[in-house]
Design an enzyme around this catalytic site. Structure first.
Site, PDB file in Angstrom:
ATOM      1  CG  HIS A 139     -19.266  28.596 -11.226  1.00  0.00           C
ATOM      2  ND1 HIS A 139     -19.520  28.243 -13.223  1.00  0.00           N
ATOM      3  CD2 HIS A 139     -18.590  28.734 -10.565  1.00  0.00           C
ATOM      4  CE1 HIS A 139     -18.333  28.520 -13.066  1.00  0.00           C
ATOM      5  NE2 HIS A 139     -17.931  28.430 -11.609  1.00  0.00           N
ATOM      6  CD1 TRP A 179      -7.933  26.960 -13.959  1.00  0.00           C
ATOM      7  CD2 TRP A 179      -8.438  28.432 -16.104  1.00  0.00           C
ATOM      8  NE1 TRP A 179      -7.295  26.911 -15.580  1.00  0.00           N
ATOM      9  CE2 TRP A 179      -6.566  27.790 -16.294  1.00  0.00           C
ATOM     10  CE3 TRP A 179      -8.384  29.164 -16.769  1.00  0.00           C
ATOM     11  CZ2 TRP A 179      -6.470  28.011 -17.706  1.00  0.00           C
ATOM     12  CZ3 TRP A 179      -7.704  29.356 -18.184  1.00  0.00           C
ATOM     13  CH2 TRP A 179      -6.790  28.612 -18.045  1.00  0.00           C
TER      14      TRP A 179
END
Length: 321
Positions: A298, A111
């Site tokens: 990730h 994000w």
């Protein structure tokens, strides 16, 4: 590539009022006269960790970190009021002005990369360069891959408990169903959903499932802020038109940009970073470096990703404020 830097002390910190409701916690580390670099955390709702300071050489950088609205030490906790992408973009500008910084390097993953793009495309004149990791642009297919159908094919055992808290008849839109409960009045259900949502994400963040990392969700304050704010942003599409951050990439194509992507990133698959890279001009744009790391997922907290992020920040020492 250099390892992460040793733990750093905070030089100064504070809470900056950014609205009648919100005060954001910020901190500054490193060299007070150094090149400014701002760290944008993930989630949204994830907050900053002490280890996030360690990507930046304290003899060169004046590093700025802050908790976005509703996150970490910012107040009020887990608040959704006046909490959108564009409020956060305005907060970054307010913090820059508060600290009397003219331009800075923008550093963000997951994000944080979304917010980095939204900020830099709105204020390119305030950016010296971008370091982006695990690209996420909030397109509907990115969201549905992870929260609806796609990643569950790789992690069915962890998807099952995430799915189980939602009644069968509401599973056609998992994000909507979670959001209804995370913003409801049943406190027990709210916490149960926050832990299920957050466990799904922490379990899938690394190439190999890390039980210690999953333990983050045992902190109900963290899990609730993370799940509530994420679902709030996601069901609203980030208050952006579909594909906006890729479409507007031309606005930042003249900035130095380093993109770091895990090949086996299940949360934010490599397709998004590739789409951004192409929109920036691909290999024909010498200002953009695109790096895929072959054996990571990730999380920024996999050793090869940490090394690549430190290396990227070290490369940008050539940029002058």
């Amino acid at each position: 590539m250099a390892p992460v830097y040793p733990p750093l002390p905070v030089n100064q910190s504070g809470h900056l009022p950014v609205s009648p409701v919100h005060k954001i916690y910020w901190e500054e580390c490193g060299l007070p006269t150094g090149v400014p670099i701002v760290y944008l955390h993930g989630g949204p709702g994830g907050g900053i960790d002490d280890s996030d300071r360690q990507y930046f050489d304290p003899t060169h950088y004046r590093s700025i970190l802050f908790d976005q609205r509703g996150s970490g030490k910012s107040t009020p906790p887990a608040s959704l009021e006046d909490n959108t992408t564009w409020h956060l973009v305005a907060d970054i500008e307010a913090l820059r002005e508060h600290l009397k910084i003219e331009k800075w390097i923008v550093f963000g993953g997951s994000w944080g990369s979304t917010l980095s793009l939204a900020y830099s495309q709105t204020h390119p004149e305030r950016c010296l360069g971008l370091i982006l990791r695990g690209l996420f642009t909030l397109r509907r297919d990115e969201l549905e891959w992870f929260y609806q159908k796609g990643a569950n094919y790789l992690f069915p055992d962890y998807f099952a408990p995430y799915e189980a808290v939602i009644p069968v008849e509401e599973r056609g839109d998992m994000m909507k169903a979670y959001y209804k409960r995370l913003t409801g009045d049943n406190e027990e259900e709210k916490l149960r959903c926050a832990q299920a949502w957050s466990t799904w994400e922490t379990a899938t963040s690394k190439l190999m499932v890390d039980p210690e990392y999953i333990k983050k969700v045992e902190d109900p304050k963290w899990a609730l802020a993370f799940a509530r704010i994420e679902s709030h942003f996601f069901v609203n599409g980030g208050w952006m038109k579909e594909g906006q951050l890729i479409e507007d990439a031309h606005k930042i194509k003249d900035l130095p940009i380093i993109i770091i992507q895990g090949r086996y990133d299940v949360v934010c698959p490599a397709k998004t970073s590739w789409d951004l890279y192409q929109a920036l001009g691909g290999p024909e744009n010498p200002r953009v470096e695109y790096k895929i790391i072959g054996d990571v997922g990730h999380s920024a907290h996999e050793s090869k990703v940490e090394l690549a992020l430190v290396d990227a920040a070290d490369k940008f020492k050539s940029l002058k404020a």
